[in-house]
Scaffold this active site. Structure first.
Site, short mmCIF file in Angstrom:
data_model
loop_
_atom_site.label_atom_id
_atom_site.label_comp_id
_atom_site.label_asym_id
_atom_site.label_seq_id
_atom_site.Cartn_x
_atom_site.Cartn_y
_atom_site.Cartn_z
N LYS A 1 0.86 -1.19 0.00
CA LYS A 1 0.00 0.00 0.00
C LYS A 1 0.89 1.23 0.00
CE LYS A 1 -4.51 0.77 0.15
NZ LYS A 1 -5.56 -0.12 -0.33
P1 NAD Z 1 -12.98 7.53 -2.25
O1 NAD Z 1 -11.98 8.54 -1.86
O2 NAD Z 1 -13.38 7.44 -3.68
O3 NAD Z 1 -14.31 7.70 -1.37
C1 NAD Z 1 -14.31 7.74 0.02
C2 NAD Z 1 -15.71 8.16 0.47
O4 NAD Z 1 -15.82 8.05 1.88
C3 NAD Z 1 -16.05 9.61 0.12
O5 NAD Z 1 -17.39 9.68 -0.33
C4 NAD Z 1 -15.93 10.32 1.47
O6 NAD Z 1 -16.74 11.50 1.55
C5 NAD Z 1 -16.42 9.24 2.39
N1 NAD Z 1 -16.01 9.42 3.79
C6 NAD Z 1 -14.81 9.75 4.28
N2 NAD Z 1 -14.87 9.86 5.62
C7 NAD Z 1 -16.14 9.58 5.98
C8 NAD Z 1 -16.84 9.54 7.20
N3 NAD Z 1 -16.23 9.79 8.35
N4 NAD Z 1 -18.16 9.23 7.19
C9 NAD Z 1 -18.80 8.98 6.03
N5 NAD Z 1 -18.19 9.00 4.83
C10 NAD Z 1 -16.88 9.30 4.81
O7 NAD Z 1 -12.40 6.10 -1.75
P2 NAD Z 1 -12.77 4.66 -2.29
O8 NAD Z 1 -11.80 4.29 -3.36
O9 NAD Z 1 -14.23 4.58 -2.52
O10 NAD Z 1 -12.38 3.76 -1.02
C11 NAD Z 1 -13.27 3.56 0.09
C12 NAD Z 1 -12.81 2.36 0.90
O11 NAD Z 1 -12.78 1.20 0.07
C13 NAD Z 1 -11.41 2.46 1.49
O12 NAD Z 1 -11.37 1.75 2.71
C14 NAD Z 1 -10.55 1.75 0.46
O13 NAD Z 1 -9.32 1.29 0.99
C15 NAD Z 1 -11.47 0.63 0.08
N6 NAD Z 1 -11.22 -0.01 -1.20
C16 NAD Z 1 -11.10 0.71 -2.35
C17 NAD Z 1 -10.91 0.05 -3.57
C18 NAD Z 1 -10.86 0.77 -4.87
O14 NAD Z 1 -10.75 0.09 -5.91
N7 NAD Z 1 -10.97 2.09 -4.93
C19 NAD Z 1 -10.81 -1.34 -3.58
C20 NAD Z 1 -10.95 -2.05 -2.39
C21 NAD Z 1 -11.16 -1.37 -1.21
#
Ligand code: NAD
Length: 421
Positions: free
Chosen positions: A106
């Site tokens: 990561k």
């Molecule tokens: P992103 O930045 O696109 O979105 C994150 C979202 O979470 C945003 O809408 C933000 O406003 C919201 N958020 C942040 N803090 C918050 C809070 N306290 N309460 C409510 N909402 C809140 O990120 P993403 O890529 O969607 O990733 C989200 C999660 O999924 C992370 O844990 C990431 O590690 C995991 N993940 C992402 C991927 C990927 O392909 N992008 C794959 C597997 C896992």
């Protein structure tokens, strides 16, 4: 109370539990308690006003026992090394559960990407790429998008790396735009995988996915896409939240998910500026504790804790985010008889299609979206069944089942390779 939560400790506790249930000897998994490599870099960048700002970045490689390291790049103002270490280890476990030939890594940059201009963000991303270049590469360590990063930023990573190599190296990063070797279906892959995991769970419980009432926390890549795909599958999205707060409804048809998806994900606006008749604003915690059938936490770690777990009403939780549930909350959920599909299984669709993207880059042969989605469905269904059966065999939670599968695969790879020197 001060927040003493440490995601790396959380990961270690679950690892120990899985090793204990499997009856592993300490020597079998001792090395997995430590990342193979931690790199901390400083990223000096000229800002638009001519000044120089220095940002902090990391790349942590947890394990390369099963193949090249793999894991996203997080751009967030609050990241720290323990969070990146935990996320790297979860990637090793996730790739092992999905049974794809990767280890885990990561990376992160300590910055709010919304606080800088696009030009500044590009310079930060490119300089960060150069700083971690000694340890990344298509056969070494392959980054991808995560919180705060997107496909366009992956194109900048690919371009920067390629400039140094003197030729295009699409396989150095995944989650790229289609124009530079991205895969069909990658953008929605994590959300599609979460839907598939939810569908498998419902099947096991003798229910249909269509008609389930759902709450989703996070309206980014994972949350917004998951909610949209679940709505397309006939679920009713009753409550959603992003960092600006929550929104819920009593309308039988649920929220207008295509409109929310456009507002939050495509137009990159916050939920608090979204208007829809028949909805009520609420707190983010109200969304986590909403009276629904299925909860998808898809924002960040540490959202379901000892403080709110007992109030969670959804009988089924499918983890979109990495590490949204603390060990204490998990114990409470187990006592309450809830089903929790753990992150390393539920959100593995993203890395599975990243793997497909890398395979296509290496072969120079590209697949259709139908092919990608069919292979993803097959992969998710096999992984889900393996985890379910393992949990059943040991009368354990699905989380423990998934960790046992991952650990046994990592340990087997390490054993057969032997220890160098
Ligand atoms: P992103 O930045 O696109 O979105 C994150 C979202 O979470 C945003 O809408 C933000 O406003 C919201 N958020 C942040 N803090 C918050 C809070 N306290 N309460 C409510 N909402 C809140 O990120 P993403 O890529 O969607 O990733 C989200 C999660 O999924 C992370 O844990 C990431 O590690 C995991 N993940 C992402 C991927 C990927 O392909 N992008 C794959 C597997 C896992």
């Amino acid at each position: 109370m001060a927040n003493t939560y440490n995601p790396y400790e959380n990961m270690l506790q679950v690892l120990e539990q899985a090793a204990g249930t499997l009856g592993l000897a300490k020597d079998d998994y001792e090395a997995l308690k430590y990342p193979e490599r931690e790199l901390k870099v400083s990223i000096p960048v000229r800002m638009d006003d001519g000044s120089i700002k220095v940002f902090e970045g990391y790349r942590v490689q947890h394990s390369s026992a099963r193949g090249p390291c793999k894991g996203g790049l997080r751009f967030h103002p609050k990241v720290d090394i323990d969070e990146v270490k935990a996320l790297a280890a979860w990637m090793s476990l996730k790739c092992a559960v999905a049974n794809i030939p990767y280890g885990g890594a990561k990376g992160a940059v300590k910055i709010d990407p919304r606080s800088v201009s696009k030009g500044e963000l590009e310079r930060i991303t490119r300089r960060f790429t150069v700083q971690i270049m000694p340890i990344i590469g298509p056969q070494v360590d392959i980054p991808a998008p995560d919180v705060g990063s997107n496909a366009e930023m992956m194109a900048w990573v690919m371009d920067t790396y390629s400039m140094f190599e003197g030729h295009a190296v699409p396989g150095v990063v995944t989650g790229k735009p289609l124009e530079v070797g991205g895969s069909e279906g990658r953008g929605a892959a994590t959300g599609r995988g979460i839907m598939l995991a939810a569908r498998q769970l419902m099947r096991r419980l003798g229910k249909e996915l269509a008609g389930q009432r759902v709450a989703v926390q996070g309206m980014g890549n994972v949350g917004a896409t998951t909610a949209l795909i679940l709505a397309e599958e006939g679920c009713k999205i009753m409550a959603v939240a992003d960092v600006s707060g929550g929104l819920k409804t009593d309308k039988p048809e649920g929220l207008n998910m295509p409109a929310i998806y456009k507002h939050c994900y495509e137009d990159r606006k916050f939920l608090d500026t979204y208007e829809e008749e028949g909805t009520v604003r609420c707190s983010g915690n109200d969304v986590l504790t909403a009276d629904v059938d299925l909860l998808v936490p898809a924002a960040l770690e540490n959202q379901l804790t000892a403080a709110n777990a007992a109030d969670v009403k959804a009988p089924c939780i499918v983890e979109g985010a990495n590490g949204p549930t603390t060990v204490e909350a998990d114990e409470i959920f187990a006592k309450m008889g809830k089903y929790v599909v753990p992150d390393i299984l539920a959100n593995s669709g993203g890395v599975v299609v990243s793997y497909f993207e890398w395979v296509q880059n290496n072969e120079g042969l590209y697949w259709t979206e139908e092919e990608v989605n069919a292979k993803l469905a097959e992969s998710m269904s096999r992984a889900f069944d393996e985890v379910w059966n393992m949990a059943e065999k040991h009368n354990s939670t699905l989380r423990l089942g998934a960790n046992m599968i991952a650990l046994s695969r990592l340990v087997a790879a390490r054993k057969i390779r032997g220890f160098f020197p």
